[in-house]
Scaffold this motif. Structure first.
Motif, mmCIF file in Angstrom:
data_model
loop_
_atom_site.group_PDB
_atom_site.id
_atom_site.type_symbol
_atom_site.label_atom_id
_atom_site.label_comp_id
_atom_site.label_asym_id
_atom_site.label_seq_id
_atom_site.Cartn_x
_atom_site.Cartn_y
_atom_site.Cartn_z
ATOM 1 N N PRO A 1 -2.880 -3.096 -0.403
ATOM 2 C CA PRO A 1 -2.562 -2.087 0.615
ATOM 3 C C PRO A 1 -3.817 -1.615 1.359
ATOM 4 O O PRO A 1 -3.782 -1.410 2.572
ATOM 5 C CB PRO A 1 -1.938 -0.953 -0.197
ATOM 6 N N GLY A 2 -4.917 -1.474 0.635
ATOM 7 C CA GLY A 2 -6.157 -1.067 1.291
ATOM 8 C C GLY A 2 -6.585 -2.075 2.340
ATOM 9 O O GLY A 2 -7.088 -1.718 3.413
ATOM 10 N N MET B 1 -5.022 -3.512 4.349
ATOM 11 C CA MET B 1 -4.280 -3.394 5.611
ATOM 12 C C MET B 1 -5.156 -2.796 6.715
ATOM 13 O O MET B 1 -4.741 -2.697 7.861
ATOM 14 C CB MET B 1 -3.029 -2.530 5.423
ATOM 15 N N ASP C 1 3.707 4.059 6.951
ATOM 16 C CA ASP C 1 3.069 3.075 7.829
ATOM 17 C C ASP C 1 3.793 1.738 7.648
ATOM 18 O O ASP C 1 3.938 1.256 6.525
ATOM 19 C CB ASP C 1 1.590 2.953 7.441
ATOM 20 N N LYS D 1 2.851 -1.185 8.173
ATOM 21 C CA LYS D 1 2.048 -2.206 7.501
ATOM 22 C C LYS D 1 1.984 -1.957 6.001
ATOM 23 O O LYS D 1 1.945 -2.890 5.203
ATOM 24 C CB LYS D 1 0.623 -2.225 8.074
ATOM 25 N N LEU D 2 1.985 -0.686 5.623
ATOM 26 C CA LEU D 2 1.937 -0.395 4.186
ATOM 27 C C LEU D 2 3.278 -0.711 3.525
ATOM 28 O O LEU D 2 3.303 -1.154 2.370
ATOM 29 C CB LEU D 2 1.549 1.062 3.950
#
Lengths: 152, 967
Positions: B227-228, B230, B290, B292-293
């Motif tokens: 996740p980071g 991203m 989010d 993307k998340l």
């Protein structure tokens, strides 16, 4: 192989005196310590190089079995000359230090100490920070096309 | 394949330059490379699918079994198609995505292509070491790509996090791979799997390899880096974090499963981590805002699912794994690309701010709908085929009574419910019209939509092509044992069987979870875990930083004696331990080799102890000189005349150098701070001395092999044409050593000169004539100033013009003038005689140096210039060129470096002459030593004189030579 006790003791004493001087604060003493260590190391090589013998110069009548081992000698010869070069360099350093600071002593390196006390705290950014981060400012497709048209 | 790898590498280097000119169009050019690789891979299809792996091998270090080996079997083929196909499409997409961006584009384009290349390499190589190299290459490029927005801290931190976690896993994997390769006696991956080693360390090695796979594929407990990551530009997420890099771990697991699935701990690890990851990822995905998340946590969940299937180790799970692999690559990169378009157009990915996007762009919504359907496992998408296969596989396996099959079945059912829920959440979040939120409009061009559209449609086509996929994947799956009696085949329709009902249940429950999303998310907020993997990572890295800082603060005292003391104590502890373990002792310890030895040794010891206790500089220096002279005597008795000669000469010149410098320092030592830590220093000194004595004893004891120098007498006489073996060793047999030593001398000499001649090297400037305007000359002998020019050339004793009368010693000057030439002749004799008798370049050079010392001491620095009118730097350089040239010239004639040539013949008048080219080498040595001596005299002698004169212009500076002599 055998080893000579007096040489062994002499070598140990030379090492000990060299280390004792090396740990001094006076740069002259440090240099003298380096020299003693150099001599001690050459003695160490001599000690473990094998039995004494004839000089390794193969003139008539000299048998291979009679000569002292030539290889350690070549190594020590190199070491002797390098020790001289290094001690001359250290002497130049001592002179320079004396010229600049009238100082023959090794000082505590303030920069070194500063490194040790530096603050290393780093706080983590939150994932929430990512949610607000975007790759782009909003782009209007029509606007884009208008620009494209006007430029052509 | 190797050619393609090379093409990837070269283009990745060229692309940044193109990018400056083409801007974002450069991505179209670079897309050609993965596209070509895709076409090439497709062309290999018939052979690979017929069951013949395509193998390419280029030997690298055959002795170590290292080779550039690639092998394209069905598993590699499938992954290569994904990696190159998605890679090409993402690059095309980048063209539009970065259309108005120029910052950092050259760098980015190069990294992205390089990443594609290393990913391609990763899936085709067949050597474990090569695999590791490619593995780490993808890690490094991923770091550079994730950290693309280097001005954002979040980006940098995320990139570093991904790098640290995956590298940690990679190192564990390397250890595991090395153990496996050593145990199996081969580093070929295919051979390892075909004949798995079974040594005692193998289970551990397998777990270590799994750690690597698990960290790379972001499974619990390493899932937090994904996740980071991203923070990367969205195309990077689409490629690295959906299709390619995160699949590396799955690939490795699938690759090893046929050989190691029954290894102890393997299946348990795979099932526990796979199920946990699926649940954790799905749970987090339904609460993120989010887009993307949401996708990132969805990817985490799917990677858990994939690893579970790929590693479980039955025929059916492997079939499902490959189907899911293809499905996931297609739908997840589609969705990332869609998010990228939304972000690009609207500048936000927050699903609370998006509304009505679906209405404004039907095409975008349709593409996403296809991908989301595949993700949720709805027919007729390939995702459905994969999910059916997975459910059936674990149903069959659980039916055989294996408990882990049942655990996995429950896990994937629960996970699939969450998958359906977050799929709906994504679609709702991105495209739904939400009340109370301002409606946004998105219109994207065909080129921008093209890549995701192709991928989404491919997912649909693959669903219908399930029988084709089945026949290909069966080639991989057949290597594993089947759990069911009847052969399972991937298909859209198997009839109304249990798996279908389970599938329907998961979809229904998933819709239910989505329906209660609002109460659920407040529930999640309340029970958000206090301990997260991210938090553990942060605490760990903070802890490492802090302990590093504390250790540094503890050790970094800034005091050289303390550092040296620590180093020496470590030497004593480590060396002492090693020596204590050694049981080899000399045959005999005798008192002395010859009686004189005892006398010399005692003198040396007394001198050394006295030197250590001495409080006067000169005294200490002379005492140290005594130990050196004693050493020279020992050399002489030992049968080492060359050493004795050199040692004595060096003692003299060292003493001279000491005198030159110490004359400016106070006579008393340690006046300022005195000696410190006397007792501690004495203890360390005693320990080191004892240690070295033990070293000598043990070293003598373990000398049992034949010395390397046994051949030296023959080599020296027959090949080197010299009788003095030591000299021939220096200039011929071990000439490289000497060449290295000459470099050290030159460095030291240059260092000395640069410490003294601060304002540039002026040692070649003054001649006696130019030197005359000196204050000393003018003041001392103003009378002779005018007619000095005339007798300049004729004068024999030159010091009269430059030294004050009370510093002169006429007697010394005369003696030195008389012996100077004799000394120079002697030095040249030593140089040439050295080949057959004691002497050589070192001794000769030192004697010449002594001659110069004498001239300087007697006549001062100006006389030195006349005695040696050469630039010390040039002498040093010339010497090195001569020695190096002698070493290198034989290469031009096809011989080895340092090969010597022997010439002999009879000449009229001179008689029989013989000459060896290694004598030329010795001339180089001679010149370097003379240059060093000259530098020492010019710097420590002449330059210190000059600086002293400058400092006390009113008084005539003391001249060291005179001071010594007149004492």
């Amino acid at each position: 192989m055998t080893v000579s006790l007096v040489l062994l003791v002499a070598m140990a004493v030379l090492y000990a005196c060299g280390v004792y001087l090396l740990l001094e604060k006076s740069m002259t003493r440090v240099l003298l310590g380096v020299l003693l260590l150099g001599n001690a190391t050459n003695l160490l090589i001599l000690l473990i190089s094998g039995e004494p013998g004839l000089a390794p110069i193969m003139t008539d009548g000299v048998e291979e079995s009679e000569i002292a081992d030539p290889l350690p000698q070549a190594l020590v010869l190199t070491a002797i000359v390098i020790t001289f070069a290094v001690s001359a360099f250290l002497l130049a350093l001592i002179y320079r230090s004396w010229r600049l600071a009238a100082e023959d002593d090794l000082e505590v390196d303030e920069e070194d100490v500063a490194i040790g006390t530096r603050d290393t705290n780093v706080d983590e950014p939150d994932l929430e920070e990512l949610a607000t981060a975007t790759d782009f400012d909003p782009v209007d497709e029509d606007e884009e096309q208008r620009q494209a048209r006007s430029s052509t | 394949m190797l050619v393609l790898l090379a093409v990837f590498g070269i283009t990745a280097l060229l692309v940044p330059f193109l990018a400056r000119r083409l801007n974002s169009r450069v991505f179209l050019a670079s897309a050609l490379v993965p596209a070509a690789a895709f076409v090439h891979t497709v062309a290999q299809g018939p052979a690979v699918l017929a069951g013949d792996a395509v193998v390419e091998t280029v030997e690298w270090i055959p002795q170590l079994g290292l080779a550039f080996a690639t092998r394209l079997d069905v598993l590699s083929w499938v992954l290569t198609l994904i990696v190159t196909g998605v890679g090409a499409l993402v690059l095309v997409y980048c063209w539009r995505y970065f259309q108005h961006v120029t910052d950092g584009l050259p760098r980015f384009s190069g990294f992205l292509l390089a990443f594609a290349g290393s990913m391609y390499g990763l899936v085709v190589v067949d050597d474990v070491y090569l695999l590791y190299v490619m593995w780490e290459a993808t890690t490094v490029f991923s770091y550079l790509l994730v950290g693309h927005y280097s001005d954002r801290r979040a980006s940098r931190v995320a990139a570093l996090k991904a790098l640290l976690v995956t590298t940690l896993g990679g190192l564990a994997m390397l250890v595991g791979l090395v153990i496996l390769a050593v145990d199996a006696g081969t580093s070929r991956l295919s051979e390892l799997v075909a004949a798995p080693p079974n040594g005692p360390l193998v289970p551990l090695a397998v777990i270590l390899v799994l750690v690597g796979a698990v960290s790379k594929s972001a499974l619990v407990p390493f899932h937090f880096w994904l996740p980071g990551a991203m923070a990367a530009p969205t195309p990077v997420s689409a490629y690295l974090h959906a299709a390619a890099m995160v699949k590396a771990g799955v690939y490795l697991v699938a690759r090893l499963a046929p050989g190691f699935a029954d290894s102890p701990g393997w299946r348990e690890t795979i099932v526990v981590l796979g199920v946990l990851t699926m649940l954790v990822g799905g749970w987090r995905a339904i609460r993120e805002w989010d887009l993307k998340l949401v996708l990132a946590y969805g990817t985490v969940a799917q990677l858990g699912f994939l690893t579970l299937l790929a590693g479980y180790g039955t025929r059916e799970t492997m079939l499902a794994a490959l189907a899911l692999l293809v499905a996931h690559a297609l739908f997840k990169s589609t969705l990332f690309l869609v998010v990228g378009i939304i972000d690009h157009k609207l500048g936000t990915r927050d699903l609370r701010k998006l509304s009505g996007v679906g209405r404004s762009s039907k095409a975008l919504a349709t593409i996403s709908a296809l991908a989301v359907a595949s993700m949720a496992g709805l027919p007729p998408m390939v995702g459905f085929v994969a999910k059916e296969g997975a459910l059936t596989a674990f149903l069959d396996d659980a039916a055989t009574g294996r408990p882990w099959g049942a655990v996995a079945l429950v896990g994937i059912v629960a996970g699939s419910v969450l998958t359906v829920a977050y799929s709906l959440r994504f679609f709702w979040g991105a495209f739904w019209s939400k009340p109370g939120v301002e409606s946004s409009r998105v219109r994207a061009t065909v080129w921008f939509l093209g890549p995701p559209a192709v991928l989404a449609v491919a997912g649909l086509v693959a669903g219908f092509a399930a029988p084709l996929l089945d026949s290909a994947f069966a080639l991989v799956a057949d290597e594993l044992p089947a759990a069911a009696e009847k052969d399972y085949h991937l298909a859209l329709w198997h009839g109304f069987e249990t798996a279908l009902w389970l599938s329907i249940v998961t979809i229904a429950l998933g819709v239910g979870v989505f329906a209660v999303r609002h109460p659920l998310s407040s529930l999640q907020e309340r029970f958000a875990g206090r301990i997260t993997a991210d938090g553990v990572y942060a605490a760990t890295s903070r802890g490492v930083d802090r302990s590093a800082a504390r250790t540094t603060a503890f050790i970094q005292r800034g005091s050289l004696p303390v550092y040296l003391g620590v180093i020496l104590l470590v030497l004593v502890a480590a060396g002492g331990t090693a020596l204590a373990l050694s049981r080899r002792l000399p045959d005999d310890i005798r008192l002395w080799d010859y009686p004189a030895q005892a006398v010399i040794a005692v003198i040396m010891m007394v001198a050394a102890v006295a030197a250590a206790r001495s409080a006067k500089r000169f005294q200490a220096a002379v005492l140290v000189g005594v130990t050196g002279t004693g050493l020279a005597a020992l050399f002489a008795f030992h049968g080492a005349p060359d050493l004795a000669l050199t040692q004595v000469l060096v003692e003299i010149v060292t003493l001279v150098a000491f005198v030159l410098v110490l004359r400016v320092l106070p006579a008393q030592l340690g006046t300022k701070h005195g000696s410190v830590f006397k007792r501690g220093r004495a203890i360390i000194a005693g320990l080191v001395g004892t240690l070295m004595a033990l070293v000598a004893v043990v070293a003598v004891g373990i000398r049992t092999a034949e010395p390397v120098s046994v051949e030296y007498p023959r080599l020296a006489v027959e090949e080197g044409h010299g009788l003095n073996i030591v000299n021939v060793t220096l200039v011929d047999i071990r000439g490289w050593d000497t060449l290295g030593e000459l470099s050290v001398l030159i460095v030291a000499a240059t260092g000395i000169a640069s410490l003294l001649f601060v304002g540039g090297r002026q040692d070649d400037l003054p001649t006696a004539r130019e030197a005359r305007p000196d204050a000393v000359v003018d003041r001392v002998q103003p009378r002779r100033r005018r007619d000095a020019d005339n007798d300049d050339q004729r004068a024999w004793l030159l010091a009269g013009r430059t030294l004050a009368p009370r510093q002169r010693s006429i007697l010394l000057e005369v003696v030195v003038r008389l012996v100077f030439h004799a000394l120079v002749v002697l030095s040249v004799y030593l140089l040439f005689a050295g080949h057959n008798a004691p002497g050589g370049g070192f001794a000769g050079g030192l004697v010449a140096g002594l001659a110069l010392v004498a001239r300087y001491l007697a006549g001062g620095r100006h006389e030195l210039v006349i005695a040696a009118p050469a630039n010390a730097g040039k002498l040093l350089g010339l010497g090195l060129v001569i020695a190096g040239g002698t070493a290198a010239v034989p290469l031009l004639f096809g011989a080895d470096a340092l090969t010597s040539v022997y010439l002999s013949g009879d000449l009229p008048v001179l008689g029989h002459l013989s000459f060896t080219t290694s004598s030329i080498f010795d001339i180089g040595v001679y010149l370097v030593v003379v240059g060093l001596m000259l530098d020492v005299l010019r710097s420590l002698g002449g330059e210190i004189d000059r600086q002293q004169e400058e400092e006390v212009p009113s008084e005539v500076a003391t001249h060291p030579g005179q001071a010594e002599v007149t004492k």
